[in-house]
Design a protein around this motif. Structure first.
Motif, PDB file in Angstrom:
ATOM      1  N   HIS A   1      -1.693   6.269  21.634  1.00 35.02           N
ATOM      2  CA  HIS A   1      -1.057   5.355  22.433  1.00 35.02           C
ATOM      3  C   HIS A   1       0.385   5.030  21.725  1.00 35.02           C
ATOM      4  CE1 HIS A   1       0.214   2.850  25.617  1.00 35.02           C
ATOM      5  NE2 HIS A   1       0.089   1.808  24.739  1.00 35.02           N
ATOM      6  N   ASN A   2       1.623   5.222  22.282  1.00 32.37           N
ATOM      7  CA  ASN A   2       2.727   4.532  21.800  1.00 32.37           C
ATOM      8  C   ASN A   2       3.012   3.221  22.566  1.00 32.37           C
ATOM      9  OD1 ASN A   2       5.180   4.032  20.758  1.00 32.37           O
ATOM     10  ND2 ASN A   2       6.395   5.916  21.963  1.00 32.37           N
ATOM     11  N   ASP A   3       2.910   2.254  21.734  1.00 30.71           N
ATOM     12  CA  ASP A   3       3.089   0.782  22.419  1.00 30.71           C
ATOM     13  C   ASP A   3       4.439   0.259  22.595  1.00 30.71           C
ATOM     14  OD1 ASP A   3       1.352  -1.155  23.853  1.00 30.71           O
ATOM     15  OD2 ASP A   3       2.123  -2.514  22.125  1.00 30.71           O
ATOM     16  N   ASP A   4       5.435   1.307  23.408  1.00 30.31           N
ATOM     17  CA  ASP A   4       6.778   0.685  23.122  1.00 30.31           C
ATOM     18  C   ASP A   4       7.196   1.141  24.674  1.00 30.31           C
ATOM     19  OD1 ASP A   4       8.997  -0.198  21.832  1.00 30.31           O
ATOM     20  OD2 ASP A   4       9.952   1.755  21.779  1.00 30.31           O
ATOM     21  N   GLY A   5       8.350   0.308  24.990  1.00 29.39           N
ATOM     22  CA  GLY A   5       8.899   0.464  26.482  1.00 29.39           C
ATOM     23  C   GLY A   5       7.624   0.577  27.547  1.00 29.39           C
ATOM     24  N   PRO A   6       7.698   1.451  28.269  1.00 27.58           N
ATOM     25  CA  PRO A   6       6.686   1.571  29.319  1.00 27.58           C
ATOM     26  C   PRO A   6       5.296   1.511  29.048  1.00 27.58           C
ATOM     27  CG  PRO A   6       7.542   3.653  29.271  1.00 27.58           C
ATOM     28  CD  PRO A   6       8.606   2.801  28.323  1.00 27.58           C
ATOM     29  N   GLY A   7       5.214   1.791  27.682  1.00 27.62           N
ATOM     30  CA  GLY A   7       3.640   1.700  27.120  1.00 27.62           C
ATOM     31  C   GLY A   7       3.104   0.208  27.052  1.00 27.62           C
ATOM     32  N   LYS A   8       4.031  -0.796  26.841  1.00 23.80           N
ATOM     33  CA  LYS A   8       3.656  -2.160  26.671  1.00 23.80           C
ATOM     34  C   LYS A   8       2.832  -2.753  27.948  1.00 23.80           C
ATOM     35  CE  LYS A   8       6.551  -3.424  23.016  1.00 23.80           C
ATOM     36  NZ  LYS A   8       7.278  -4.369  22.169  1.00 23.80           N
ATOM     37  N   PRO A   9       3.472  -2.557  29.246  1.00 23.95           N
ATOM     38  CA  PRO A   9       2.544  -2.850  30.283  1.00 23.95           C
ATOM     39  C   PRO A   9       1.527  -2.502  30.478  1.00 23.95           C
ATOM     40  CG  PRO A   9       4.954  -2.530  30.867  1.00 23.95           C
ATOM     41  CD  PRO A   9       4.642  -2.279  29.472  1.00 23.95           C
TER      42      PRO A   9
ATOM     43  N   GLY B   1      -6.059  -7.350  30.648  1.00 27.08           N
ATOM     44  CA  GLY B   1      -6.537  -7.405  31.947  1.00 27.08           C
ATOM     45  C   GLY B   1      -5.852  -8.614  32.810  1.00 27.08           C
ATOM     46  N   ARG B   2      -5.039  -9.298  32.359  1.00 24.20           N
ATOM     47  CA  ARG B   2      -4.209 -10.413  33.078  1.00 24.20           C
ATOM     48  C   ARG B   2      -2.511 -10.122  32.998  1.00 24.20           C
ATOM     49  NH1 ARG B   2      -7.486 -14.676  34.710  1.00 24.20           N
ATOM     50  NH2 ARG B   2      -9.451 -15.000  33.501  1.00 24.20           N
ATOM     51  N   ARG B   3      -1.980 -10.235  34.032  1.00 24.73           N
ATOM     52  CA  ARG B   3      -0.413 -10.665  33.777  1.00 24.73           C
ATOM     53  C   ARG B   3       0.173 -11.697  33.104  1.00 24.73           C
ATOM     54  NH1 ARG B   3       3.513  -7.485  37.262  1.00 24.73           N
ATOM     55  NH2 ARG B   3       1.862  -7.279  38.504  1.00 24.73           N
ATOM     56  N   PRO B   4       0.993 -11.520  31.873  1.00 25.61           N
ATOM     57  CA  PRO B   4       1.443 -12.593  31.211  1.00 25.61           C
ATOM     58  C   PRO B   4       2.172 -13.475  32.096  1.00 25.61           C
ATOM     59  CG  PRO B   4       1.850 -10.725  30.001  1.00 25.61           C
ATOM     60  CD  PRO B   4       1.414 -10.144  31.172  1.00 25.61           C
ATOM     61  N   ILE B   5       2.511 -14.855  31.812  1.00 25.42           N
ATOM     62  CA  ILE B   5       3.258 -15.602  32.472  1.00 25.42           C
ATOM     63  C   ILE B   5       4.343 -15.971  31.524  1.00 25.42           C
ATOM     64  CG2 ILE B   5       1.496 -16.710  34.090  1.00 25.42           C
ATOM     65  CD1 ILE B   5       1.797 -19.185  32.038  1.00 25.42           C
ATOM     66  N   LEU B   6       4.451 -15.411  30.216  1.00 22.13           N
ATOM     67  CA  LEU B   6       5.515 -15.721  29.175  1.00 22.13           C
ATOM     68  C   LEU B   6       5.511 -14.452  28.353  1.00 22.13           C
ATOM     69  CD1 LEU B   6       6.436 -18.605  27.105  1.00 22.13           C
ATOM     70  CD2 LEU B   6       5.976 -16.572  25.924  1.00 22.13           C
ATOM     71  N   ALA B   7       6.819 -13.849  28.357  1.00 25.92           N
ATOM     72  CA  ALA B   7       6.884 -12.939  27.323  1.00 25.92           C
ATOM     73  C   ALA B   7       8.386 -12.910  26.680  1.00 25.92           C
ATOM     74  CB  ALA B   7       6.940 -11.356  28.184  1.00 25.92           C
ATOM     75  N   PHE B   8       8.080 -12.768  25.364  1.00 29.56           N
ATOM     76  CA  PHE B   8       9.374 -12.713  24.534  1.00 29.56           C
ATOM     77  C   PHE B   8       9.457 -11.331  23.690  1.00 29.56           C
ATOM     78  CE2 PHE B   8      10.703 -17.213  24.048  1.00 29.56           C
ATOM     79  CZ  PHE B   8      11.919 -17.123  23.536  1.00 29.56           C
ATOM     80  N   GLY B   9      10.707 -10.832  23.730  1.00 33.72           N
ATOM     81  CA  GLY B   9      11.168  -9.843  22.978  1.00 33.72           C
ATOM     82  C   GLY B   9      12.578  -9.818  22.332  1.00 33.72           C
ATOM     83  N   ASN B  10      13.246  -8.841  22.041  1.00 35.14           N
ATOM     84  CA  ASN B  10      14.407  -8.571  21.205  1.00 35.14           C
ATOM     85  C   ASN B  10      15.142  -7.301  21.483  1.00 35.14           C
ATOM     86  OD1 ASN B  10      12.635  -7.102  19.129  1.00 35.14           O
ATOM     87  ND2 ASN B  10      14.647  -7.102  18.246  1.00 35.14           N
ATOM     88  N   SER B  11      14.485  -6.432  22.359  1.00 33.09           N
ATOM     89  CA  SER B  11      15.091  -5.172  22.392  1.00 33.09           C
ATOM     90  C   SER B  11      14.768  -4.440  23.715  1.00 33.09           C
ATOM     91  CB  SER B  11      14.795  -4.194  21.231  1.00 33.09           C
ATOM     92  OG  SER B  11      13.642  -3.868  21.504  1.00 33.09           O
ATOM     93  N   ASP B  12      15.463  -3.241  23.789  1.00 33.56           N
ATOM     94  CA  ASP B  12      15.160  -2.539  24.852  1.00 33.56           C
ATOM     95  C   ASP B  12      13.892  -1.873  24.868  1.00 33.56           C
ATOM     96  OD1 ASP B  12      17.656  -3.026  25.774  1.00 33.56           O
ATOM     97  OD2 ASP B  12      18.667  -1.031  25.363  1.00 33.56           O
ATOM     98  N   GLY B  13      13.191  -1.929  23.898  1.00 31.13           N
ATOM     99  CA  GLY B  13      11.769  -1.560  23.880  1.00 31.13           C
ATOM    100  C   GLY B  13      10.970  -2.447  24.547  1.00 31.13           C
TER     101      GLY B  13
ATOM    102  N   MET C   1       7.928  -4.864  29.516  1.00 29.72           N
ATOM    103  CA  MET C   1       7.014  -5.845  29.311  1.00 29.72           C
ATOM    104  C   MET C   1       7.628  -7.025  30.024  1.00 29.72           C
ATOM    105  SD  MET C   1       5.389  -7.310  25.849  1.00 29.72           S
ATOM    106  CE  MET C   1       6.949  -8.127  25.258  1.00 29.72           C
ATOM    107  N   LEU C   2       8.879  -7.270  29.544  1.00 29.37           N
ATOM    108  CA  LEU C   2       9.596  -8.448  30.541  1.00 29.37           C
ATOM    109  C   LEU C   2       9.544  -8.383  31.799  1.00 29.37           C
ATOM    110  CD1 LEU C   2      12.297  -8.597  27.645  1.00 29.37           C
ATOM    111  CD2 LEU C   2      10.535 -10.598  28.117  1.00 29.37           C
ATOM    112  N   GLN C   3       9.842  -7.027  32.429  1.00 32.95           N
ATOM    113  CA  GLN C   3      10.046  -6.799  33.825  1.00 32.95           C
ATOM    114  C   GLN C   3       8.528  -7.044  34.390  1.00 32.95           C
ATOM    115  OE1 GLN C   3      11.716  -2.773  33.457  1.00 32.95           O
ATOM    116  NE2 GLN C   3      13.583  -3.748  34.118  1.00 32.95           N
ATOM    117  N   TRP C   4       7.572  -6.580  33.831  1.00 34.38           N
ATOM    118  CA  TRP C   4       6.308  -6.624  34.219  1.00 34.38           C
ATOM    119  C   TRP C   4       5.740  -8.097  34.296  1.00 34.38           C
ATOM    120  CZ3 TRP C   4       2.499  -3.988  36.552  1.00 34.38           C
ATOM    121  CH2 TRP C   4       1.243  -4.389  36.497  1.00 34.38           C
ATOM    122  N   THR C   5       6.114  -8.913  33.318  1.00 35.56           N
ATOM    123  CA  THR C   5       5.795 -10.377  33.282  1.00 35.56           C
ATOM    124  C   THR C   5       6.639 -10.977  34.471  1.00 35.56           C
ATOM    125  OG1 THR C   5       5.707 -10.479  30.971  1.00 35.56           O
ATOM    126  CG2 THR C   5       5.920 -12.440  32.172  1.00 35.56           C
ATOM    127  N   ALA C   6       7.985 -10.619  34.674  1.00 35.28           N
ATOM    128  CA  ALA C   6       8.863 -11.502  35.804  1.00 35.28           C
ATOM    129  C   ALA C   6       8.354 -11.128  37.263  1.00 35.28           C
ATOM    130  CB  ALA C   6      10.237 -10.852  35.689  1.00 35.28           C
TER     131      ALA C   6
END
Length: 336
Positions: free
Chosen positions: A236-244, A252-264, A268-273
């Protein structure tokens, strides 16, 4: 009988008070390495809203899930991802056992210091080096090798151990969230076994809360001695769409807070939002060329382009490192 303090005693008392007051303030003030600004305000207001019982935004502790990218979010990622530097050093260390590498690319370029040829090999070449240095051994053996490297390797710019190249403000944020009932996870493109060697000691995040890229593994039985063998095949490549995907599978739960720094980290941020209720999405923007590095859209490491656009459109929090952090690393003094 009335007594008056001598000027000397009064001066000593005032001096002691002036020394103690900043310590008391830092002990009670959340996020002391964050300057008072929009990012700190957004974080503290969000935490207050979701933890206040009776509030319309209240979130039960079990659902207070916070996810963080690692490279570029919790520690630096320049001039190259630290795990790649580990792989390069491991390949050089193992080279005497592989004489064929002297004539086989990309190992030949790596051993000869031919950076142009090595770069030209691209992701395919990098994956060959990663497979040669990360697989074919047990999980225990790999972890031991990673720990040995981290114990002695130094960052090429700072000369500090890589585990000291962590961001002090983010360490404080992790502690602050946990003190308010959050469960913190790493969700990174880095390889999971590599990150697990230091995540608990450095970040306070236990191995079971570290999610990352994984290789295929299998149980191995050698004369009754069991081990987990790492295979040279990516699971599994845990980058980009692989993160959600991995968040859904592991947490098994959607995060309510997510922090990143790049397009990768964008998906994950969109999934949280996209979840219901109050949400927090944050980006660490590397804007400090003096204390760290300044880069975003044009960078080959940690490129921040589409996620920066999405942040502005979605009103996410973008942390300006140069303007909003009093200090970057634990080993440096805070700015006045």
């Amino acid at each position: 009988m009335n007594r008056t303090l001598s000027p000397l005693v009064t001066w000593r008392w005032l001096l002691a008070l002036l020394t103690v007051l900043p310590l008391l303030a830092s002990a009670t003030e959340p996020l002391p390495s964050w300057k008072d600004g929009p990012s700190k305000k957004a974080i503290t207001q969000f935490v207050a809203a979701v933890t206040e019982e009776g509030s319309k935004d209240y979130v039960a502790p079990a659902e207070r899930i916070a996810v963080f990218d690692n490279d570029g979010t919790l520690w630096s990622e320049q001039p190259m991802y630290f795990q790649v530097l580990f792989a390069f050093d491991e390949a050089k260390r193992l080279a005497p056992e592989h004489p064929e590498w002297k004539t086989t690319q990309p190992f030949k370029a790596l051993l000869e210091g031919d950076k142009e040829t090595l770069a030209a090999s691209g992701m395919e070449g990098l994956m060959k080096i990663l497979a040669a240095t990360h697989t074919g051994i047990s999980t225990e053996e790999f972890s031991a090798r990673a720990e040995a490297w981290l114990a002695k390797a130094k960052h090429p710019k700072s000369g500090k151990p890589f585990t000291e190249m962590v961001f002090q403000p983010m360490l404080e944020l992790l502690d602050y969230l946990r003190a308010n009932g959050f469960k913190t996870y790493i969700v990174s493109g880095g390889e999971v076994a590599f990150m697990r060697t230091f995540a608990e000691e450095v970040y306070g995040i236990p191995p079971e809360q570290v999610i990352g890229t994984t290789f295929v593994t299998e149980l191995q039985d050698q004369d009754g001695k069991l081990s987990i063998l790492r295979q040279p095949k990516l699971l599994h490549n845990d980058d980009g769409p692989g993160k959600p995907v991995s968040i859904d599978q592991v947490i098994g739960r959607r995060p309510i807070l997510a922090f990143g720094n790049s397009d990768g980290d964008l998906q994950m941020l969109q999934w949280t939002a996209a979840g219901d209720g109050k949400r927090f999405m944050g980006l660490v923007h590397h804007t400090d060329a003096q204390r760290e590095w300044a880069y975003d859209r044009e960078s080959k490491v940690g490129k921040l382009d589409k996620a920066l656009v999405a942040a502005k459109q979605g009103n996410w929090t973008v942390v300006d490192m140069a303007k909003e952090w009093q200090r970057v690393y634990p080993f440096e003094a805070p700015q006045p």
